[in-house]
Motif scaffolding. Sequence first.
Motif, PDB file in Angstrom:
ATOM      1  N   LYS A  11       0.846  -1.181   0.000  1.00  0.00           N
ATOM      2  CA  LYS A  11       0.000   0.000   0.000  1.00  0.00           C
ATOM      3  C   LYS A  11       0.885   1.235   0.000  1.00  0.00           C
ATOM      4  O   LYS A  11       1.740   1.423   0.861  1.00  0.00           O
ATOM      5  CB  LYS A  11      -0.911   0.017   1.226  1.00  0.00           C
ATOM      6  N   GLY A  53      -1.785  -1.317  -3.942  1.00  0.00           N
ATOM      7  CA  GLY A  53      -2.899  -0.406  -3.726  1.00  0.00           C
ATOM      8  C   GLY A  53      -2.342   0.939  -3.295  1.00  0.00           C
ATOM      9  O   GLY A  53      -1.216   1.026  -2.812  1.00  0.00           O
ATOM     10  N   HIS A  54      -3.117   1.981  -3.464  1.00  0.00           N
ATOM     11  CA  HIS A  54      -2.654   3.298  -3.044  1.00  0.00           C
ATOM     12  C   HIS A  54      -3.798   4.062  -2.395  1.00  0.00           C
ATOM     13  O   HIS A  54      -4.978   3.857  -2.710  1.00  0.00           O
ATOM     14  CB  HIS A  54      -2.088   4.093  -4.226  1.00  0.00           C
ATOM     15  N   HIS A  93      -5.379   7.587  -9.544  1.00  0.00           N
ATOM     16  CA  HIS A  93      -5.109   6.209  -9.971  1.00  0.00           C
ATOM     17  C   HIS A  93      -4.440   6.188 -11.343  1.00  0.00           C
ATOM     18  O   HIS A  93      -3.491   5.427 -11.566  1.00  0.00           O
ATOM     19  CB  HIS A  93      -6.428   5.432 -10.005  1.00  0.00           C
ATOM     20  N   THR A 143      -4.863  -1.352  -7.454  1.00  0.00           N
ATOM     21  CA  THR A 143      -6.131  -0.911  -6.902  1.00  0.00           C
ATOM     22  C   THR A 143      -5.884   0.282  -5.987  1.00  0.00           C
ATOM     23  O   THR A 143      -4.785   0.829  -5.961  1.00  0.00           O
ATOM     24  CB  THR A 143      -6.830  -2.091  -6.170  1.00  0.00           C
ATOM     25  N   GLY A 144      -6.903   0.679  -5.241  1.00  0.00           N
ATOM     26  CA  GLY A 144      -6.714   1.820  -4.350  1.00  0.00           C
ATOM     27  C   GLY A 144      -8.003   2.202  -3.653  1.00  0.00           C
ATOM     28  O   GLY A 144      -9.069   1.625  -3.905  1.00  0.00           O
ATOM     29  N   GLY A 145      -7.907   3.180  -2.767  1.00  0.00           N
ATOM     30  CA  GLY A 145      -9.097   3.671  -2.094  1.00  0.00           C
ATOM     31  C   GLY A 145     -10.106   4.202  -3.100  1.00  0.00           C
ATOM     32  O   GLY A 145      -9.730   4.851  -4.079  1.00  0.00           O
ATOM     33  N   SER A 159     -11.261   2.121   1.994  1.00  0.00           N
ATOM     34  CA  SER A 159      -9.832   2.387   2.003  1.00  0.00           C
ATOM     35  C   SER A 159      -9.088   1.227   1.353  1.00  0.00           C
ATOM     36  O   SER A 159      -9.635   0.132   1.174  1.00  0.00           O
ATOM     37  CB  SER A 159      -9.343   2.558   3.441  1.00  0.00           C
ATOM     38  N   THR A 160      -7.824   1.454   1.026  1.00  0.00           N
ATOM     39  CA  THR A 160      -7.001   0.372   0.498  1.00  0.00           C
ATOM     40  C   THR A 160      -6.894  -0.752   1.512  1.00  0.00           C
ATOM     41  O   THR A 160      -6.893  -1.939   1.148  1.00  0.00           O
ATOM     42  CB  THR A 160      -5.599   0.887   0.140  1.00  0.00           C
ATOM     43  N   GLU A 161      -6.808  -0.399   2.795  1.00  0.00           N
ATOM     44  CA  GLU A 161      -6.753  -1.430   3.825  1.00  0.00           C
ATOM     45  C   GLU A 161      -8.006  -2.290   3.831  1.00  0.00           C
ATOM     46  O   GLU A 161      -7.936  -3.508   4.038  1.00  0.00           O
ATOM     47  CB  GLU A 161      -6.545  -0.785   5.205  1.00  0.00           C
ATOM     48  N   VAL A 163      -9.803  -2.953   1.231  1.00  0.00           N
ATOM     49  CA  VAL A 163      -9.665  -3.814   0.058  1.00  0.00           C
ATOM     50  C   VAL A 163      -8.760  -4.999   0.387  1.00  0.00           C
ATOM     51  O   VAL A 163      -9.080  -6.161   0.089  1.00  0.00           O
ATOM     52  CB  VAL A 163      -9.110  -3.018  -1.138  1.00  0.00           C
TER      53      VAL A 163
END
Length: 271
Positions: A11, A53-54, A93, A143-145, A159-161, A163
């Motif tokens: 992330k 992810g970001h 993104h 992927t990402g938030g 959030s990315t977390e 995901v």
Amino acid sequence: MRDSSERIFIKLGGSLITDKRRERRARLRVIRRLAREIREGLIERPDLRILVGHGSGSFGHAAAARARIHQGISRPEDWWGFAEVALAAAELHLQVRRAFHEAGLPTLSIPPSAVAEAAGGLPVAFEVRAFQRAWEAGLIPLTGGDIVFDRERGAAILSTEAVFDALLESLRPARILLVGDVAGVLADGPEGRQVIPHLTPERFQEIQGAVGGSRGIDVTGGMRAKLEMALRWVERDPDLEVWIFSGRRPGALREALRNPSRIQGTRITRR
């Protein structure tokens, strides 16, 4: 059983890749450097399978806070705010994806809005096959938030977390690297604020009152929420390692991919 390839979730924090004090301001030099470091790490460790992810930083978070989308949809005009948040997240993104492409990293863009649905702010439906197919094809899932439809609120920010949390059992990473703009989890010590080198769920109970919050706008809860999520991850998978460290130091992410024992940050494990 995990296959012979080592799977890593990465992330890139919104506070690292954007200036959270200035709306829609990406730190392009940082993003490009991180992409190059990932490329260099994969050259030395071709056995790795990574998912990146970001965070949304000053893009999605700022738009979501202004439109109050994280509180849900209550009026027809709120859907304009939904579209604005989605656009802001997509803008960042695209910049991340372009930097990866320029660094020689082939990615497959998988925005959560296309594969996830939430209820009460938590993902309840998540299509993981696209991530698996990306790995099978030699691509990097990116992927990402993002904002997604929510069965109860109309809309929710994932959030990315969140995901990563939804993908944990299906994709079974060996390590999760949370790369931000702080050196690790900080707590008060005899010499001031210090990085905690190792945390377990039990240890967290002892120091949780000293853990700091996030700077700038972060509607997903800041460092405390990220840390609590990481602790839940290692509870669910005792073999998992989670690292929280700074990506501001050039080479830190490359070293983390090559040799995790050289990471300077906070290591989170079950025991």
